[in-house]
Design an enzyme around this catalytic site. Sequence first.
Site, PDB file in Angstrom:
ATOM      1  N   ASP A  99       0.864  -1.170   0.000  1.00  0.00           N
ATOM      2  CA  ASP A  99       0.000   0.000   0.000  1.00  0.00           C
ATOM      3  C   ASP A  99       0.906   1.227   0.000  1.00  0.00           C
ATOM      4  O   ASP A  99       1.632   1.459   0.973  1.00  0.00           O
ATOM      5  CB  ASP A  99      -0.840  -0.051   1.285  1.00  0.00           C
ATOM      6  CG  ASP A  99      -2.096   0.780   1.216  1.00  0.00           C
ATOM      7  OD1 ASP A  99      -2.077   1.809   0.542  1.00  0.00           O
ATOM      8  OD2 ASP A  99      -3.089   0.390   1.865  1.00  0.00           O
ATOM      9  N   ASP A 195      -2.906   4.586  -2.669  1.00  0.00           N
ATOM     10  CA  ASP A 195      -3.862   5.338  -1.864  1.00  0.00           C
ATOM     11  C   ASP A 195      -4.236   6.641  -2.588  1.00  0.00           C
ATOM     12  O   ASP A 195      -3.355   7.394  -3.008  1.00  0.00           O
ATOM     13  CB  ASP A 195      -3.186   5.644  -0.515  1.00  0.00           C
ATOM     14  CG  ASP A 195      -4.157   6.131   0.533  1.00  0.00           C
ATOM     15  OD1 ASP A 195      -4.948   5.315   1.023  1.00  0.00           O
ATOM     16  OD2 ASP A 195      -4.125   7.335   0.854  1.00  0.00           O
ATOM     17  N   GLU A 254      -6.635   3.260  -5.609  1.00  0.00           N
ATOM     18  CA  GLU A 254      -7.824   3.545  -4.805  1.00  0.00           C
ATOM     19  C   GLU A 254      -8.412   4.830  -5.360  1.00  0.00           C
ATOM     20  O   GLU A 254      -7.916   5.918  -5.105  1.00  0.00           O
ATOM     21  CB  GLU A 254      -7.484   3.732  -3.319  1.00  0.00           C
ATOM     22  CG  GLU A 254      -8.740   3.912  -2.490  1.00  0.00           C
ATOM     23  CD  GLU A 254      -8.544   4.742  -1.223  1.00  0.00           C
ATOM     24  OE1 GLU A 254      -9.355   4.619  -0.306  1.00  0.00           O
ATOM     25  OE2 GLU A 254      -7.585   5.518  -1.150  1.00  0.00           O
ATOM     26  N   HIS A 319     -10.532  -1.489   5.281  1.00  0.00           N
ATOM     27  CA  HIS A 319     -10.224  -0.872   6.581  1.00  0.00           C
ATOM     28  C   HIS A 319     -10.888   0.492   6.770  1.00  0.00           C
ATOM     29  O   HIS A 319     -10.664   1.146   7.781  1.00  0.00           O
ATOM     30  CB  HIS A 319      -8.702  -0.728   6.697  1.00  0.00           C
ATOM     31  CG  HIS A 319      -8.154   0.222   5.687  1.00  0.00           C
ATOM     32  ND1 HIS A 319      -8.163  -0.057   4.320  1.00  0.00           N
ATOM     33  CD2 HIS A 319      -7.637   1.461   5.800  1.00  0.00           C
ATOM     34  CE1 HIS A 319      -7.674   0.968   3.667  1.00  0.00           C
ATOM     35  NE2 HIS A 319      -7.340   1.901   4.535  1.00  0.00           N
ATOM     36  N   ASP A 320     -11.654   0.946   5.784  1.00  0.00           N
ATOM     37  CA  ASP A 320     -12.329   2.246   5.887  1.00  0.00           C
ATOM     38  C   ASP A 320     -13.842   2.113   6.048  1.00  0.00           C
ATOM     39  O   ASP A 320     -14.527   3.119   6.188  1.00  0.00           O
ATOM     40  CB  ASP A 320     -12.086   3.071   4.602  1.00  0.00           C
ATOM     41  CG  ASP A 320     -10.648   3.541   4.468  1.00  0.00           C
ATOM     42  OD1 ASP A 320      -9.974   3.720   5.495  1.00  0.00           O
ATOM     43  OD2 ASP A 320     -10.208   3.738   3.314  1.00  0.00           O
TER      44      ASP A 320
HETATM   45  O1  TEU Z   1      -8.840   6.524   1.939  1.00  0.00           O
HETATM   46  C1  TEU Z   1      -9.363   7.564   1.172  1.00  0.00           C
HETATM   47  C2  TEU Z   1     -10.822   7.625   1.243  1.00  0.00           C
HETATM   48  O2  TEU Z   1     -11.477   7.969   0.302  1.00  0.00           O
HETATM   49  C3  TEU Z   1     -11.378   7.245   2.539  1.00  0.00           C
HETATM   50  O3  TEU Z   1     -11.191   8.411   3.225  1.00  0.00           O
HETATM   51  C4  TEU Z   1     -12.788   6.753   2.590  1.00  0.00           C
HETATM   52  O4  TEU Z   1     -13.601   7.325   1.627  1.00  0.00           O
HETATM   53  C5  TEU Z   1     -13.334   7.071   3.976  1.00  0.00           C
HETATM   54  O5  TEU Z   1     -12.498   6.483   4.901  1.00  0.00           O
HETATM   55  C6  TEU Z   1     -14.767   6.648   4.160  1.00  0.00           C
HETATM   56  O6  TEU Z   1     -14.893   5.293   4.208  1.00  0.00           O
HETATM   57  C7  TEU Z   1      -7.479   6.303   1.988  1.00  0.00           C
HETATM   58  C8  TEU Z   1      -7.190   5.218   3.000  1.00  0.00           C
HETATM   59  O7  TEU Z   1      -7.814   4.034   2.611  1.00  0.00           O
HETATM   60  C9  TEU Z   1      -7.631   5.689   4.352  1.00  0.00           C
HETATM   61  O8  TEU Z   1      -7.445   4.708   5.338  1.00  0.00           O
HETATM   62  C10 TEU Z   1      -6.829   6.911   4.696  1.00  0.00           C
HETATM   63  O9  TEU Z   1      -7.277   7.456   5.910  1.00  0.00           O
HETATM   64  C11 TEU Z   1      -6.913   7.979   3.609  1.00  0.00           C
HETATM   65  O10 TEU Z   1      -6.739   7.457   2.307  1.00  0.00           O
HETATM   66  C12 TEU Z   1      -5.807   8.983   3.785  1.00  0.00           C
HETATM   67  O11 TEU Z   1      -4.582   8.371   3.515  1.00  0.00           O
END
Ligand code: TEU
Length: 519
Positions: A99, A195, A254, A319-320
């Site tokens: 990542d 990311d 992403e 994880h989000d």
């Molecule tokens: O996520 C970007 C993103 O779009 C997320 O913010 C998502 O939409 C949000 O968490 C709602 O579910 C990436 C990573 O996956 C995230 O963990 C990071 O916090 C973010 O970038 C910043 O690096």
Amino acid sequence: MDNFLWWRDGVIYQIYPRSFADGNGDGLGDLIGIISRLDYLNDLGIDAIWLSPFYPSPDKDFGYDVSNYTDVDPRFGTLADFDRLVAEAHQRGIRIVLDLVLNHTSDQHSWFLESRSSQDNPKREWYIWRDHPNNWQAFFGGSAWEYDPVSRQYYLHLFTKQQPDVNWRNPDVRKEMLEVFRFWMERGVDGFRLDVFNAYFKDSDLHNNPPRFGLRAFDRQRHIHDIDQPEMMPFLNDLRILLDSYPERYAVGETYLATPQKTILYCGAGKLHASFSFDFTPYNLIYPWYSAWLKAHIIRREETFKASGIWPTTVMSNHDLPRAASRYSRGENDAQAKLAMTLLLTLRGTPFLYYGEEIGMRDIPLRRSEILDPPGKKYWPIYKGRDGCRSPMQWNSSAYAGFSNTQPWLPVHPNYIRRNVVSQQADPKSLFNFTKNILTLRKETPALCRGEFVPLKTPTGTLAYLRQLEEQTVLVAMNFSKRFVSFALPDGHWRDIISTSEGAPGRLAPHEIQLLILG
Ligand code: TEU
């Protein structure tokens, strides 16, 4: 399988390293913990591991604020442990995907420490500094600009203020970033998850975003100047040339604020191999779960991807997001989780399986005082943040679910006594064995990996489609309703390969899933 291409035909398993397996007993998962579980992953039948960040990080965004791109945080291990992980994974035929969080660094990265030290520092132009903010908003809330009293300007951060955005318009930055890719490929890494890659470049004049209707200030603007700039394309070409100079390397983006149409723009020759379209998990955090909505969305995605020739990806959890099993189930019943797993593993596209999804792990409930995630702290109780889906992997029924021998960094879900790998391995009807059976089937059934997608007309409450190659056809049927439903099978002799209930081919019991093969 003939012509097996790992990132197209295989399944990619996402590990959130701090929550998978604690090898050194400090309550935090680590690389040696992951190594100790490679046999488990191999037995499950996955093809690649995507590792969420394990780089040195002050953890203001739990690893997504990186202070050194080419090292391992000592809490997760060493570069030697990483090399061992790659070697041991490769021995088992498992690829490694890293990542890379290159849109922003941590504010503790040496580049930013230098950049902020004074307006004439040579690294000043590595970040985005201005005398006055524009109207851009950080995704996690508030202005995207932070004033630095020492060097007396504002810097841009699209996420937390401890994540300053890098200035990708600077050629030195781009060169340095390509070296990061090279560094890891030289260590044997097979692919990368990028990311928020489509946010790398911002409008050169930093125009204000135009307004639109929405709930939060972030949603009340059209994001046309802060992301998706045309300058991304030449960089993707440079990246692809570098990736292609090594055999079978891969990059998946992403897509920030994704739609299928936007996603395909970034993929193909001279661009990325794939990019997430998040068809079931739009960023407004609304997750409809009924067959008519799903069917319409799947068809829309199919039409977009098929016409472009770009290979899709399928994501139900990460994880989000709240885990799919939590979004769609009530209590501990796994009928809905099995439906979600079926979509994930049988639609056309590369499945991304999130750790614990194979045993239907649920999000942990947290009190306000236990919330660690910055957006959760800010928006509680309207939005509780992302800690819920990041809890320790539930390996067995011993203390701390066998994740660690000490109190883990986040609580273990109280259901671990019954919901864990060991108990599900022993139960032929478990979600674990259901998942494993489909993964095994995919390996010997090219139609399930590469076959065309053909939707079938079936009664309300159900969803059915073919996955079709010239020499092989599989039928997938799912009943989202609580009733028995019959549907007309296409002509031919259909043999049952997997089913979750007592229905006969063409007759689905409540919540039943059937996989049939022609001939
Ligand atoms: O996520 C970007 C993103 O779009 C997320 O913010 C998502 O939409 C949000 O968490 C709602 O579910 C990436 C990573 O996956 C995230 O963990 C990071 O916090 C973010 O970038 C910043 O690096």
